[in-house]
Design an enzyme around this catalytic site. Structure first.
Site, PDB file in Angstrom:
ATOM      1  N   GLU A  53       1.081  -1.336  -0.010  1.00  0.00           N
ATOM      2  CA  GLU A  53      -0.040  -0.165  -0.102  1.00  0.00           C
ATOM      3  C   GLU A  53       0.628   1.359   0.170  1.00  0.00           C
ATOM      4  OE1 GLU A  53      -2.365  -3.007   2.684  1.00  0.00           O
ATOM      5  OE2 GLU A  53       0.086  -2.779   2.115  1.00  0.00           O
ATOM      6  N   CYS A  88      -0.507  -0.056   7.833  1.00  0.00           N
ATOM      7  CA  CYS A  88      -1.548  -0.071   6.529  1.00  0.00           C
ATOM      8  C   CYS A  88      -2.405   0.914   6.193  1.00  0.00           C
ATOM      9  CB  CYS A  88      -0.788  -0.693   5.191  1.00  0.00           C
ATOM     10  SG  CYS A  88       0.614  -1.150   4.589  1.00  0.00           S
ATOM     11  N   THR A 165      16.560 -42.482  -7.002  1.00  0.00           N
ATOM     12  CA  THR A 165      17.508 -41.458  -6.151  1.00  0.00           C
ATOM     13  C   THR A 165      19.070 -41.069  -6.685  1.00  0.00           C
ATOM     14  OG1 THR A 165      17.452 -41.394  -4.291  1.00  0.00           O
ATOM     15  CG2 THR A 165      15.873 -40.768  -4.791  1.00  0.00           C
ATOM     16  N   ALA A 166      19.420 -42.369  -6.930  1.00  0.00           N
ATOM     17  CA  ALA A 166      20.224 -42.260  -6.670  1.00  0.00           C
ATOM     18  C   ALA A 166      21.047 -44.035  -7.314  1.00  0.00           C
ATOM     19  CB  ALA A 166      21.740 -42.065  -5.564  1.00  0.00           C
ATOM     20  N   ARG A 188      13.474 -23.909  -4.273  1.00  0.00           N
ATOM     21  CA  ARG A 188      14.610 -23.151  -2.890  1.00  0.00           C
ATOM     22  C   ARG A 188      14.401 -21.866  -3.023  1.00  0.00           C
ATOM     23  NH1 ARG A 188      20.798 -25.230  -4.147  1.00  0.00           N
ATOM     24  NH2 ARG A 188      19.324 -27.878  -4.266  1.00  0.00           N
ATOM     25  N   SER A 226      20.830 -34.621  14.472  1.00  0.00           N
ATOM     26  CA  SER A 226      21.258 -35.064  16.271  1.00  0.00           C
ATOM     27  C   SER A 226      22.605 -34.967  17.327  1.00  0.00           C
ATOM     28  CB  SER A 226      20.572 -37.035  16.332  1.00  0.00           C
ATOM     29  OG  SER A 226      19.178 -36.748  15.396  1.00  0.00           O
ATOM     30  N   THR A 299      16.943 -41.004   4.141  1.00  0.00           N
ATOM     31  CA  THR A 299      16.048 -41.603   5.512  1.00  0.00           C
ATOM     32  C   THR A 299      15.254 -40.340   6.028  1.00  0.00           C
ATOM     33  OG1 THR A 299      17.757 -43.102   6.128  1.00  0.00           O
ATOM     34  CG2 THR A 299      17.299 -42.048   7.445  1.00  0.00           C
ATOM     35  N   LEU A 300      16.160 -38.856   5.746  1.00  0.00           N
ATOM     36  CA  LEU A 300      14.472 -37.761   6.632  1.00  0.00           C
ATOM     37  C   LEU A 300      13.409 -38.318   5.896  1.00  0.00           C
ATOM     38  CD1 LEU A 300      14.830 -35.924   8.424  1.00  0.00           C
ATOM     39  CD2 LEU A 300      15.893 -34.371   6.709  1.00  0.00           C
TER      40      LEU A 300
END
Length: 367
Positions: A53, A88, A165-166, A188, A226, A299-300
């Protein structure tokens, strides 16, 4: 809604702020005079800068246009509180605005209808609704943080057509094309934070920045680590970017070393011997993280999916078959197909030679 309408232009302006505004919402504003001619326009700037605004009012002033009796078309309820900037709604009142057309109410409890109430109290006509669906979609992470108290979580995965993926030996560079990788960087760039795991940090030594897209800001980086194994010389430490290391085991000496390297170490609750991922997302929301872009190992990925914490998937599939290798996510075996994680495709398109698929958990965006 006409493609040439003031609210359509305001939404276009909001989209142009996609990479700029976090943690603030992406907002556009257009001013028209009594004859319906556009006299001002603008979008929200970086956090701490002017909102849409104010930018539109400044535009009008710079062009020599009077805003007395003008109509303001804005994609989100004008704010009514003192945050990084002033309210505003007060700026619109002082400018002599006659009417405000807003797409949707602000879910921020500090606003949440108060902006509309203050405008009406000042004698300004208020209309709400045009462009609501697109305005909300553009700010889904902001709405999620305000309503659910957790960010919107988007998981990006790149795989072969047979879902790898690999290779079995871990080789993954590159399964998808340069076009797909560049496209992934747009996700990203729009996020407040990129999330990964310590396995990816140690194995790939990535930067995980948005270097393949023109963006004025880099998203924060969050590492699930962790036991605080992140090396202090890891490439993730980029000047000007916040890095959060999430740990469940305390090691004050390593914490001090990582913070000297530029990280913020967060000690979080433990669950099953690892960082409690739900608690981690809640902590990120408290730190004004709207959207989280996940780029991690299987894994994650699996842990986030099994915990029911992923809202949306962004998947790139390459036109190749690689045979045995690593899966996109490590999931537990199912006894019945009815127990499968349900998804709803929201878009399918080609990016270079690869297929890009976006999918959501049905109903996940209803909050």
């Amino acid at each position: 809604m006409s493609e040439n309408s003031p609210i359509a232009l305001a939404l276009s302006l909001a989209r142009s702020a996609l990479y700029i505004t976090p943690p603030n919402p992406r907002v556009g504003c257009v001013l028209t005079n009594a004859d319906g001619l556009i006299i001002g326009q603008g979008h929200t700037q970086r956090a701490g800068g002017p909102h849409a605004e104010v930018m539109a009012l400044r535009y009008a002033a710079a062009k020599g246009h009077s805003t007395q009796g003008a109509t303001a078309y804005v994609t989100l309820e004008p704010c009514s509180h003192h945050g990084r900037t002033g309210p505003c709604c007060d700026a619109l009142v002082a400018a002599g605005i006659r009417k405000v057309v807003a797409s949707i109410a602000d879910p921020n409890p500090l606003v949440a209808g108060n902006g509309f109430a203050r405008l009406r109290a000042a004698g300004i006509e208020v209309e709400v609704g045009p462009g609501a669906a697109e305005a909300r979609e553009l700010n889904l992470g902001f709405f999620s943080r305000m309503v659910r108290k957790t960010p919107w979580v988007r998981m990006k995965m790149a795989a072969s057509l047979d879902g790898r993926t690999a290779l079995a030996n871990g080789d993954s560079q590159w399964i998808t094309s340069p076009a797909a990788r560049a496209d992934g960087h747009t996700s990203r760039a729009r996020a407040c934070a990129v999330l990964t795991g310590i396995g990816t940090v140690l194995k790939d030594r990535p930067t995980l920045d948005a270097r393949l897209v023109d963006t004025p800001r880099q998203p924060h980086l969050v590492v699930i680590d962790s036991r605080l194994e992140t090396p202090t010389d890891a490439p993730i430490f980029i000047a000007g970017r916040a890095v959060y290391i999430c740990a469940s085991s305390q090691n004050d000496a390593k914490k001090q070393a990582l913070e000297a390297a530029g990280a913020t170490v967060l000690y979080l609750p433990e669950k099953a011997g690892r960082v409690d991922l739900a608690a981690m997302l809640q902590e990120l929301a408290r730190r004004e993280i709207n959207e989280v872009h996940v780029e991690a190992g299987h894994t994650l990925n699996g842990a986030l999916i099994q915990a029911g914490l992923v809202d949306e998937f962004l998947v790139y599939l390459a036109p190749k078959l690689v045979g045995p290798g690593l899966d996109m996510a490590r999931l537990l075996p199912l006894a019945n197909l009815s127990d499968a994680v349900p998804l709803q495709f929201t878009s399918v398109s080609l990016v270079g030679p690869d297929i890009r698929i976006t999918a959501r958990i049905p109903g996940r965006d209803q909050f």
